[in-house]
Design an enzyme around this catalytic site. Structure first.
Site, short mmCIF file in Angstrom:
data_model
loop_
_atom_site.label_atom_id
_atom_site.label_comp_id
_atom_site.label_asym_id
_atom_site.label_seq_id
_atom_site.Cartn_x
_atom_site.Cartn_y
_atom_site.Cartn_z
CE LYS A 45 -9.46 -93.82 17.96
NZ LYS A 45 -10.82 -94.42 17.90
CB SER A 70 -17.83 -95.34 10.65
OG SER A 70 -16.87 -96.00 9.85
CG MET A 71 -14.98 -92.55 15.73
SD MET A 71 -15.83 -91.01 15.47
CE MET A 71 -14.55 -89.87 15.91
N GLY A 72 -12.88 -94.55 12.24
CA GLY A 72 -11.77 -94.97 11.37
C GLY A 72 -10.40 -94.76 11.98
CG LEU A 73 -7.28 -96.92 14.37
CD1 LEU A 73 -7.71 -96.99 15.83
CD2 LEU A 73 -7.14 -98.31 13.80
CB CYS A 128 -10.85 -101.27 15.15
SG CYS A 128 -11.50 -99.88 14.20
CB SER A 192 -18.98 -100.13 18.93
OG SER A 192 -18.02 -100.32 17.92
N GLY A 219 -23.64 -97.20 23.59
CA GLY A 219 -24.65 -96.52 24.40
C GLY A 219 -25.68 -97.46 24.99
CB THR A 270 -22.49 -93.58 24.05
OG1 THR A 270 -22.05 -94.46 23.01
CG2 THR A 270 -23.60 -92.68 23.51
#
Ligand code: RRO
Length: 309
Positions: A45, A70-73, A128, A192, A219, A270
């Site tokens: 990661k 939108s994981m946000g690191l 990102c 992405s 994906g 994905t």
């Protein structure tokens, strides 16, 4: 070996990897990837100086054609991943992904990689899309040039960059011109597709909480964009800069297409999230079946050999 690659004189047995962000936040997840005989390398990661919990949940959503995030690191902090990649992984290379929340932080972390015992490949994430108030670095060509100039003043280990997708020939040309000025080990293309919006018509709502529903698309739906970027950069980059193709892989067919466009390694996000690590056996089996049908012994026989009319 029929499936192999070399980046920065480091040999990979096999060509499949996880896409950074998927199944790679903990040491246990990374170890599980490396334990698969069908996985050539694991990418961590993207890491930041401080531990981050990421954006409010839900921050990931899957739909039929792909995913939005939108994981946000969220990550366990740079030290955690540097420690993991510095351990012995019985001959399998591991790739350390480092984020660039700010130019100074990115440079500080890369200095710590340079000063560490880690001899493997580092990947600098310049793309990102999900940190509020932080634009994707690699959409700013001047900043990208500036940051790489600073980095290569001191960084002597193998270093690649994770790129966002580009959509214009002028941008492929400009970015390739910049990248060719530096001794990069590789590019990883693509991250992405930033700031898409999935709409659920039944509920009349967006499907992830951060950024009012906007997030990075991945994906199956992004395959043509990913292939375009791999192909465009393979045609433009110095041959010493290898390519990790990422985006839109759900079966061996898409792995084959990535290689045909010039990918050396192929990574999966994905679909790995959907299916888990068992996916890699299926992908390798399907790829080898396609190669058998076509009479290819090794990926070297078709890598980058896309035909055009
Ligand atoms: O953590 C994320 O939100 C994230 C990152 Br750092 C990235 O590079 N790409 C992405 O789709 N999500």
């Amino acid at each position: 070996n029929r499936l192999h690659a070399t980046i920065a004189d480091i040999n990979f047995e096999g060509i499949l990897a996880n896409a950074s962000g998927v199944h790679c936040q903990t040491k246990e997840e990374l170890a599980e990837l490396l334990a698969s005989p069908y996985v050539a390398t694991a990418v961590t990661k993207s890491s930041t100086k401080e531990v981050r919990t990421g954006n409010p949940k839900p921050s990931y959503y899957e739909f039929e054609q792909g995913s939005i995030n939108s994981m946000g690191l969220p990550n366990n902090g740079f030290d955690y991943y540097l420690d993991y990649v510095s351990q012995d992984h019985s001959q399998k290379p591991v790739i350390l992904s480092v984020a660039s929340l700010s130019m100074t932080e990115g440079i500080e972390l890369l200095k710590r990689v340079q000063d560490s015992d880690f001899q493997g490949i580092t990947e600098f994430n310049l793309s990102c899309p999900n940190v509020v108030g932080k634009p994707q670095v690699a959409y700013d060509f001047e900043t990208t040039h500036q940051i790489l100039t600073e980095v290569f003043k001191f960084f002597k280990k193998p270093l690649g960059v994770k790129l966002p997708p580009y959509f214009d020939f002028a941008h492929f040309d400009q970015m390739a011109d910049i990248l060719n000025q530096f001794p990069l080990s590789h590019i990883n293309s693509v991250n992405s597709i930033g700031n898409g919006l999935y709409v659920d018509v039944e509920t009349e709502a967006s499907v992830i909480k951060p950024k009012k529903g906007f997030g990075g698309l991945g994906g199956a739906m992004i395959l043509p964009t990913a292939l375009a970027n791999v192909r465009a950069f393979r045609e433009r980059l110095n041959p010493d800069i290898k390519i990790i193709g990422t985006g839109g892989v759900t079966s061996g067919e898409e792995v084959f297409a990535h290689i045909l466009c010039g990918a050396d390694l192929v990574s999966v996000g994905t679909e790995l999230q959907r299916q888990g690590i068992g996916l890699f056996e299926k992908l390798q089996h399907e790829l080898l079946m396609i190669m058998n049908e076509k009479g290819y012994q090794s990926i070297d026989e078709f890598k980058g050999q896309l035909k055009t009319m």
